[in-house]
Design a protein around this motif. Sequence first.
Motif, PDB file in Angstrom:
ATOM      1  N   SER A   1       0.839  -1.194   0.000  1.00 46.66           N
ATOM      2  CA  SER A   1       0.000   0.000   0.000  1.00 46.66           C
ATOM      3  C   SER A   1       0.883   1.256   0.000  1.00 46.66           C
ATOM      4  O   SER A   1       2.055   1.200   0.367  1.00 46.66           O
ATOM      5  CB  SER A   1      -0.890  -0.008   1.241  1.00 46.66           C
ATOM      6  OG  SER A   1      -0.084   0.162   2.377  1.00 46.66           O
TER       7      SER A   1
ATOM      8  N   GLU B   1       0.867   3.792   1.885  1.00 44.13           N
ATOM      9  CA  GLU B   1       1.332   4.173   3.227  1.00 44.13           C
ATOM     10  C   GLU B   1       2.583   3.379   3.620  1.00 44.13           C
ATOM     11  O   GLU B   1       3.585   3.940   4.070  1.00 44.13           O
ATOM     12  CB  GLU B   1       0.200   3.879   4.209  1.00 44.13           C
ATOM     13  CG  GLU B   1       0.334   4.597   5.521  1.00 44.13           C
ATOM     14  CD  GLU B   1      -0.836   4.227   6.441  1.00 44.13           C
ATOM     15  OE1 GLU B   1      -0.581   4.110   7.631  1.00 44.13           O
ATOM     16  OE2 GLU B   1      -1.966   4.038   5.927  1.00 44.13           O
TER      17      GLU B   1
ATOM     18  N   TYR C   1       4.543   1.825   1.557  1.00 47.64           N
ATOM     19  CA  TYR C   1       5.606   2.154   0.613  1.00 47.64           C
ATOM     20  C   TYR C   1       6.404   3.373   1.109  1.00 47.64           C
ATOM     21  O   TYR C   1       7.636   3.363   1.128  1.00 47.64           O
ATOM     22  CB  TYR C   1       5.003   2.433  -0.773  1.00 47.64           C
ATOM     23  CG  TYR C   1       6.014   2.971  -1.758  1.00 47.64           C
ATOM     24  CD1 TYR C   1       6.944   2.125  -2.366  1.00 47.64           C
ATOM     25  CD2 TYR C   1       6.051   4.320  -2.081  1.00 47.64           C
ATOM     26  CE1 TYR C   1       7.882   2.610  -3.261  1.00 47.64           C
ATOM     27  CE2 TYR C   1       6.993   4.826  -2.971  1.00 47.64           C
ATOM     28  CZ  TYR C   1       7.909   3.962  -3.557  1.00 47.64           C
ATOM     29  OH  TYR C   1       8.838   4.450  -4.430  1.00 47.64           O
TER      30      TYR C   1
ATOM     31  N   GLN D   1       0.062  -7.335  -2.730  1.00 46.61           N
ATOM     32  CA  GLN D   1      -0.921  -7.512  -3.805  1.00 46.61           C
ATOM     33  C   GLN D   1      -0.397  -8.608  -4.731  1.00 46.61           C
ATOM     34  O   GLN D   1       0.737  -8.545  -5.163  1.00 46.61           O
ATOM     35  CB  GLN D   1      -1.066  -6.229  -4.639  1.00 46.61           C
ATOM     36  CG  GLN D   1      -1.016  -4.939  -3.862  1.00 46.61           C
ATOM     37  CD  GLN D   1      -2.338  -4.621  -3.204  1.00 46.61           C
ATOM     38  OE1 GLN D   1      -3.369  -5.147  -3.613  1.00 46.61           O
ATOM     39  NE2 GLN D   1      -2.304  -3.787  -2.180  1.00 46.61           N
TER      40      GLN D   1
END
Lengths: 710, 153
Positions: A288, A290, A292, A324
């Motif tokens: 995500s 955040e 990252y 993901q």
Amino acid sequence: MTSKTTPNKPQQTGTLNKYRGIIFAVTLFLLFNLAVLGLNFYTSSTLDSDAVSINLSGRQRMLSQRTAKVLLSIQVDAAQGRFDPKNTEELKKVSTLFDTTLNGFKTGGMVVGGDEKPVHLQKVSGEAAIKAVDDALMIWQPYKKLLQPVIESSVVNEITLDIATDYARENNLKLLKLMNDLTTQLERNTKTKASNLQLIQTIALVLSLLLFANIVFNALRKLRSADGEIEKAQRETTEILNTVKEGLFLLDPELNVGSQFSSSIGKILQHEVSANMPFMPILEQLVSAEIYTSAKDYIQLLFGNKVKENLMLSLNPLTQVKVQSKNDTTPRYLSFQFNRIVEGKHVLHLLVTVQDVTEQVTQAEELSALKGQSSINLELLKRLLQADTYQLQDFLSHAHGSLESLNAILANADKRAANHADLANQCFRIIHAIKGEAAAMGLDAIETLAHEFEEHLVTLRKKSEWDAQEILSLPVMLSGMLEQIRQIETISNVMQAHHQANNSTAKPPSISTSVGNNLQRLAEQVSQSQNKKVQLKLELGLLDEMDTKTVHQLQQIGIQLIRNGICHGIEDADIRLAKGKTAHGEISIATRMNQQGVIDFIVRDDGQGIVPSRIRAAMLASGRYATDIVNQLTDKEIVGKLFEPGFSTASSTDKDAGRGVGMDLVQSLINEIGGDLKIDTKADVFTQFAFRISKPAQPSINLNATEAVV
Amino acid sequence: MSDLSEKDIEIFIEAIGGYFKQITKEAASVGVAYLAKNAFPMNDYTGMIKVSADYEGALYFSAPSAMLRHLLTVMKEPNQSDENLLDAVGEIANTISGNARKYFGENMVISIPEKIAHLPENLDHQARPYAYVIIIKWKHYSASLIVDISRIR
């Protein structure tokens, strides 16, 4: 973990050692060449000096003839009444030159050279040359005396002159020959020296070439070996990178992937990875926004080198991160670890280790869900995760079977017309075996349940009649144990399903290792709880060749005998030391095959031994046995009591001993196997239980055994 | 959450014992007790009560017709038809139900007893992995009390 590449002294010493051979050879080569050069210099100077000698020797020939010629000229002039002082002067000059040179050859010294300059003439050497000089001196000395008046007189004395001339005529050729001989001899000497020098130079050249070849050969060999090592190291690195399950790669300060990375990295990240590829875009696709951002800050902080790596571990936002998946809807979890590679104080790279931890995370989630549904405690979960799969399955299957048998005993209790004490003893044996195995597996919850069950059975065993509640208590306790085992089975099945789903290639331990681990764990637990020091030695390789039922029976026997050995056999450390033994007691369990292929199972401890008098005393002290009955029993009967259900010499009971069931169970298991139990023991020295797997018989007891019993 | 205790199960046994004591002046006793997951010792007539709320499952009292006939005889009941025998076993189940209600309170909701003749020895649905089987002795007869109740909350 921080890697450092700072060069250090030991490394330099290592390099010096590595090339010591070459350095030695080069030094030797240089010294050798210096020596040859010195020799050349010396020989050349000798040859120079020889050349002077040959020149002067040649000049002596000329001087002898000039002397004679000038003398004859003076005589001719005298006959014609003339006197030329130049002749007298020349005679003086040539005769003096001849004289000093000849004496120079004899004694060595400074003489006038061909260029009228003083030169050092070496004393002649060699027998022939010395003889030539001595002979010449013999002729020259009188010749010189005869010449002296001719040279010194300004008026010609014909008599003196004639005498001198006659001597010259007579000896001139002799002197010339001697000077010739001297010249020839000097030339020969010089030639020999020159030949020797040539030979030495040739040998020196050959040796020098050999040394050089040796240096080149060694250097090449070292280089080739170093190249081979580098190549091997590179090959191994490649092999490691190709086979390692984790994703490994180096990240440079520009956050690009390094040139070498493990082949699994692409699969783990589900993204193609190549050298010098920027890493952050790959990460951006995985996590995500955040996470990252936090990860980017964290990585930059690591390159900053201001904060200690260990302190930053807890800040890593990628320790266990949900990622993901491209084509998969099921969640995946990755774990990223970053380690600095430092040179000096500068962070060169980060070593990044990526692991797919989906299995662990989902398993933990499922186990945690299971935990929510029941009363499984965390300690049990931990034990199960660490447990040996073979042992766990074996234990569960046997425990289940044993409890079913116990249930059948309860169900058929009234049909068998057995009394309640017998019923309690039968249940006891089953529960005691499960307790032992659970302890060995480290399954404390089951061990505790079994211990409570045993305590209850002890109470029941004392009663001749059981009321409804007491009858009911047995299936209630049984149900509790079955429920606990059912829960463990459920967890075990989940773990196994995950194990199979993930195609784990980890080789399970052998049966002997697995049993050995269990027995070791049990020995550690019991010795710790009994506050004794015990070492367990195992030799169980033959278990791998036996059927699982026998292995299970032998393991149960091992469990009971280890308990007994530690509780009743091995003495406290201070008592052992007082007896002159080591503080650590030793229990050994071995399976051994004889030449006929029959296997013996041997359990031996170096404890206090089985001593009938001590058993008698313990029996009397317990107050459960009448004195006259105890005194009537023979020593062997007393020891045989150890195998009766409910018999124990322990003054108190605890989880490990004191119920008097262990030996009863051992005997019953050995009977099942069809063995022939033999007990050898010596007071304060040892006790050994041994039986042959396959031959049914009664136990034979030897109370006067020697230590050599095997 | 804890499973049924000995005390809990004893409530059911005491109810049966009390019933026999009160009706026949002769108490029933416990023969053996064990666990079963199938092959339950079902007799000719069975009274069943289902439970819910904090518990799930059912309790079965199953008696042979001879025992029930003897009971009716002691009760001076001349009609020993199947229906009356079922009523007798139902009455015992009802007694158990009453005692249980008193003991467990609102934590255990108990259904109206069902009376079933010749119930198969395997149950369609079992609440516990292993149900308790308690053999109740009265005179020389043996009846079965099967407790398949599990606490769920």
